[in-house]
Design a protein around this motif. Structure first.
Motif, short mmCIF file in Angstrom:
data_model
loop_
_atom_site.label_atom_id
_atom_site.label_comp_id
_atom_site.label_asym_id
_atom_site.label_seq_id
_atom_site.Cartn_x
_atom_site.Cartn_y
_atom_site.Cartn_z
N GLY A 1 -4.29 -4.36 -1.90
CA GLY A 1 -4.83 -3.26 -1.10
C GLY A 1 -6.06 -2.57 -1.69
N TRP B 56 -10.71 -6.77 11.04
CA TRP B 56 -9.28 -7.03 11.20
C TRP B 56 -8.83 -7.29 12.63
CZ3 TRP B 56 -7.16 -8.62 6.96
CH2 TRP B 56 -7.72 -8.21 5.75
N ARG C 206 2.60 -8.17 1.73
CA ARG C 206 1.90 -7.27 0.81
C ARG C 206 2.23 -7.72 -0.59
NH1 ARG C 206 5.13 -4.51 4.17
NH2 ARG C 206 3.39 -3.27 4.95
N LYS D 152 7.88 -1.65 -3.21
CA LYS D 152 7.67 -1.94 -1.79
C LYS D 152 8.94 -2.47 -1.12
CE LYS D 152 2.74 -2.15 -1.95
NZ LYS D 152 1.79 -1.64 -0.95
N TYR E 154 -0.79 -15.48 -0.22
CA TYR E 154 -1.28 -14.43 0.69
C TYR E 154 -2.71 -14.02 0.33
CZ TYR E 154 -1.01 -10.08 3.43
OH TYR E 154 -1.21 -9.07 4.35
N ALA F 274 -3.72 -12.61 5.99
CA ALA F 274 -3.42 -11.24 6.41
C ALA F 274 -3.91 -11.00 7.84
CB ALA F 274 -4.06 -10.24 5.45
N GLY G 125 -1.19 2.55 1.81
CA GLY G 125 -0.84 1.36 2.59
C GLY G 125 -1.92 1.19 3.62
N THR G 126 -2.39 -0.02 3.79
CA THR G 126 -3.42 -0.23 4.82
C THR G 126 -3.06 -1.36 5.77
OG1 THR G 126 -4.64 -1.64 3.27
CG2 THR G 126 -5.38 0.65 3.50
N SER G 127 -2.08 -2.19 5.41
CA SER G 127 -1.83 -3.34 6.29
C SER G 127 -1.33 -2.90 7.66
CB SER G 127 -0.86 -4.32 5.64
OG SER G 127 0.35 -3.70 5.33
N LYS H 13 -4.20 -2.39 9.87
CA LYS H 13 -4.75 -3.65 10.41
C LYS H 13 -3.92 -4.06 11.62
CE LYS H 13 -5.55 -4.98 5.63
NZ LYS H 13 -4.95 -5.75 4.51
C1 PLP Z 1 -4.29 -5.27 3.47
C2 PLP Z 1 -3.89 -6.16 2.38
C3 PLP Z 1 -3.07 -5.69 1.36
C4 PLP Z 1 -2.54 -4.27 1.34
O1 PLP Z 1 -1.34 -4.20 2.06
P1 PLP Z 1 -0.42 -2.88 1.95
O2 PLP Z 1 0.54 -3.03 3.03
O3 PLP Z 1 -1.33 -1.75 2.14
O4 PLP Z 1 0.18 -2.92 0.62
C5 PLP Z 1 -2.71 -6.55 0.35
N1 PLP Z 1 -3.15 -7.83 0.34
C6 PLP Z 1 -3.94 -8.33 1.31
C7 PLP Z 1 -4.39 -9.74 1.25
C8 PLP Z 1 -4.34 -7.51 2.36
O5 PLP Z 1 -5.14 -7.99 3.34
#
Ligand code: PLP
Length: 574
Positions: free
Chosen positions: A26, A305, A373, A379, A442, A447, A469-471, A474
């Motif tokens: 992240g 994204w 993630r 987590k 990953y 992602a 957290g950013t996923s 997305k």
């Molecule tokens: C967005 C992203 C993350 C971060 O995910 P979180 O849910 O915020 O921990 C980690 N790895 C990759 C490849 C991502 O694209």
């Protein structure tokens, strides 16, 4: 070159593309998204990072789910442009020459932001020093100090070698870059010594540091105390040489108990400090009560994204969304049927990829949950499996479930690796009942596929440890609702039943308040069974309305365009 008034953004990792292997998770993805939005907005920004020739690592998983690592070597000269100016510094008393490589991030209207990658792999350098910029987060403590010295000290020197003078602000993305403070203070001191008529003692004083402070901005990214770099003064002194006794007077100031804490160094010498979500700002304020901690909530670069089918729909229905992310609010004018249709296209693409990678055929109509993630313990990737019988029962009653997992553990993180192995074990237990795939290695491209292609984005961190957290953001861009513990950004992004769902109550947990694992798992099962699955299966119209609101309310706000405009007004140009 007119190198004035730039914002210099320093980051140990950055996720620019799948083929530039200089990110781990992240933090790096955020850096990449930040720079993409800076280019879109035409901000005078220059980015400094390390080359990481061998990447973070390529993840291999054996049949039992045990992770091993391989170097992730990437074709540097194909991606980056070598620059001519060099600069030098000292490491362990040896002279170290640095080379710079450049990558230009192009914005929507053609403006571009340069990213400078520092490289120590030069013939002139000692053999062991040539490897300093090889591995992101690799090696031992000494290696880490070397890397942080190259980033902080070398980065400042390289910027001036490249003609960036009079930098407006230095933005430290996490404490890894905090040694830049020493270099800046030394630079101010040197200017003062040069001007002095009388012979002066060549020491850096608090007055010099006072000149540094208005130039520095520090963003902290984790409330986990162990996540803050601490080095013994002895070790730092051995590695970071070349300053003579200049810092002797200040050492006691920054190194209580003979420890250099990079977070304190940055906190003490930055005029603006922030956490990465409102909740994280509050937790950080508790951790470091002596300082004034602000918060600017993270975002994602929307256009990066949005899966191609979603982006096409936006292009058609919300022209201008790429340069004006707020206009995604107009997603409310798009029909639910259209949202559902493009989501199905994204889901089909994911299903195709899963088949290609694992041989497993997921069913397009079956409710699909995604979890991907870094496999860090907090987590809690296995929370969904706290009570496997219950999960199987829910799937049996509710019309089936499919699960898509992915994520890497840090090579030295044994509990993290164990977590991945355990999920593979669970995959076997669930055979014939619930399809579970764990995708290897990953990264950015994966992602994109997962966050867009599943029906629900699950996040189960131990509060209050998820800084942002950013996923899930997305996923929101792609109309995929989150189902998450109220921590990090979700404490702001969750409008129950409208943009997604919370797991458990808002506990506003304080650090060290202990496990709530069993409670959280029960809350998860209950809502999945009673609310989410029935809605998906029986009321697709209502479900697509939640999808639509996740775009209109969350993608329109939790983006790096909004985030950067806040950095601009609160920190960069204040
Ligand atoms: C967005 C992203 C993350 C971060 O995910 P979180 O849910 O915020 O921990 C980690 N790895 C990759 C490849 C991502 O694209």
């Amino acid at each position: 070159m007119d190198g004035k008034d730039y914002i210099a953004y320093f980051t140990m990792e950055i996720g620019l593309s799948e083929d530039i292997k200089t990110y781990s998770g992240g933090l790096g993805i955020l850096a990449g998204d930040t720079v993409r939005s800076a280019a879109d907005l035409g901000i005078r920004m220059v980015v400094v990072t390390l080359l990481h020739r061998k990447g973070y690592f390529r993840q291999r998983l054996d049949a039992s789910g045990w992770q091993t690592e391989e170097d992730a070597i990437w074709p540097i000269a194909d991606q980056l442009e070598e620059m001519e100016p060099r600069c030098t510094m000292e490491i362990e008393g040896r002279r170290l020459q640095l080379r710079a490589w450049k990558y230009e991030v192009k914005g929507v209207s053609g403006y571009s932001v340069p990213v400078i990658f520092l490289d120590t792999d030069l013939e002139q350098n000692a053999e062991q020093d040539r490897a300093i910029t090889d591995h992101l987060y690799g090696g031992d403590v000494r290696y880490r100090i070397c890397q942080e010295a190259v980033l902080g000290v070398g980065g400042v020197r390289m910027l001036s070698a490249l003609g960036y003078n009079d930098i407006k602000r230095y933005h430290m993305n996490e404490g890894h870059a905090a040694l830049l403070i020493l270099e800046l203070a030394h630079e101010f001191a040197r200017q003062a010594w040069d001007l002095a008529y009388e012979p002066v003692s060549h020491t850096v004083t608090m007055e010099h540091l006072q000149l540094v402070k208005p130039k520095c901005i520090f963003t902290t990214h984790t409330p986990v105390p162990a996540g803050h770099d601490k080095f013994s003064v002895e070790q730092v002194r051995q590695v970071v040489t070349g300053y003579g006794e200049a810092f002797a007077e200040l050492e006691h100031e920054f190194c209580p108990k003979n420890v250099l804490n990079m977070t304190y160094l940055a906190l003490e010498n930055s005029y603006y400090v922030n956490g990465v979500a409102k909740r994280h700002g509050e937790v950080t304020q508790q951790l470091f009560s002596k300082y004034d901690i602000h918060s600017i909530t993270n975002g994602v670069h929307t256009a990066t994204w949005a899966a191609p089918p979603i982006a096409r729909l936006f292009d058609e229905r919300i022209p201008g969304w790429r340069e004006d992310n707020q206009s995604l609010r107009y997603a409310l004018n798009i029909s639910k049927r259209d949202i559902w249709a493009v989501h199905r296209q994204a889901k089909d693409i994911l299903i195709g990829k899963v088949k290609e990678l694992t041989g497993v055929s997921l069913a397009p109509d079956v409710f699909t949950i995604g979890f991907a993630r870094r496999a860090a313990e907090y987590k809690r990737a296995d929370l969904l499996f706290q009570d496997i019988d219950r999960l199987v029962e829910i799937a049996g009653k509710g019309g089936a479930l499919q699960l898509v997992y992915a994520g890497k553990a840090h090579p030295q993180d044994m509990p993290g690796k164990e977590l991945i192995r355990r999920i593979h074990e669970i995959k076997e237990i669930l055979k014939g009942k619930i399809k579970l795939v764990y995708l290897e290695d990953y990264g950015i491209e994966m992602a994109k596929l997962i966050t867009a292609g599943v029906d629900l984005w699950l996040n189960t961190p131990q509060p209050p440890l998820e800084a942002s957290g950013t996923s899930g953001m997305k996923a929101a861009v792609n109309g995929v609702p989150s189902f998450s513990i109220l921590d990090g950004w979700w404490a702001e992004g969750c409008i129950e039943g409208v943009t997604g769902w919370s797991i458990g109550a808002d506990k506003n947990a304080v650090l060290g308040s202990g496990e709530t694992r069993e409670e959280d798992a029960q809350a998860l099962y209950n809502k999945l069974e009673m609310v989410i699955l029935p809605m998906f299966n029986n009321e697709p119209d209502r479900y697509s309305d939640v999808m639509r609101h996740s775009i209109a309310l969350n993608a329109s706000f939790f983006n790096t365009e909004r985030m950067l405009t806040q950095y601009i007004s609160k920190a960069y140009y204040r």
